[in-house]
Design a protein around this motif. Sequence first.
Motif: not given
Length: 409
Positions: A56-58, A118-121, A129-130, A392-393
């Motif tokens: 899940i990306g936030i 959220a997509l980047w996360d 990766q961060p 990451p994220g």
Amino acid sequence: MYEDFASTLAATMWADYDEPPQRADDGPKIADLETIVVDGNFPWTIVTVEAEDGTIGIGEAYPSPGVHEIITDYLRPVLVGETPLDVERLYNLMRSSLSGRGSQWGVGTIAISGVEIALWDLAGKLLDQPVYQLLGGKMREEVQVYADCHAGEAMVTSADEGQEETTYKPEAYARAARLAVDDGFDIVKFDLDVPSGREIDRKSGHFDPPEIEHKRRVVEAVMDEVGADAEVAVDLHWNFSPETAERLCRALEGAGLAWVEDPIPPENVDAMRELKRRVDVTLLTGENRYERHGFRDLIENQAVDFLAPDVPKAGGIAETKKIANMAESYYQTLIPHNIGSPVATMATVQLGATIPNLYAIEYHAREVGWWEDLVVGEDLIQDGTIEVPDEPGLGIELDWDVVKEHEKQ
Ligand code: MG
């Protein structure tokens, strides 16, 4: 029926329009999008994008009516089945899919911003990766945070132990400034468009001399208290006509303020540029503008000194980086606006880590005692800075129990 319309629209107009580039293995696809609103000092709108493998990306969208409907009814059918790694392509796809319905500015851009974050996360988590690494790497280990010492109830509560106060006294400002500086902040900001105890018609945008003198004394008291230890900024929230803004700024000249924020309404760049020419204070604006297109004339006209895009409003992390890059060509510096939860704040930190022309980012939740509790682990803000995380994220994990505890019903 409304959802059917949105789905049909997405399927017929945009699925064929944007054929994704092919690759050998682009990993799990997007399975779902949702929002949850946290009842903070603003309704913090958390956006989740879930991949098929359960990752899940936030993200966070600026508090705005209609964001949930745009994300779930319009953007969900556009994005489900896409690869979350194509963040920039999906940004353009979302923008195209809402073309004619507000994807250039306003709530449409706000909804897209929340999903973009959220997509980047999500992409960062899938690639381990961060976000800053995906954007080209970091330029600093930590980002400076400035404290918005919100005048009004918050300031009165902290400085006057809950006493009701309708007149904003210079000494109350000075006490609030001292509390923030003692908490480790090196930059503090105050609202200066506050009642002085006199009844005047504020709709005119005009301040008479006693009102201006009240503001001058507020600034003088704060500078006397913390001016040797910290920088001080003031926010005027677009409330004044150019003539009053000019007289007010002139009264504040020589005080050594870090910046004066939004002295006049935000739409007219010519008026802002003229004010900048006339007064000897540092000016900041930008929280009401969208995308690089909305910042272009402000930057090209060099109408202010500092720019304050809001990442969950202006288009998200990559779009704000493009605004920063454009500003860099005019040697302008960003001090991003931020009234959000830790999600919005860390999105802004990730952006801030990757650009040279960042000075500080805003923190607007000093009165929300559980702001840090929303994130698992140590407090994010330490001594007026946030360390750029290497996880990451966005680099944070939400404590979903705390999120649910404060969910707006
Ligand atoms: Mg402001």
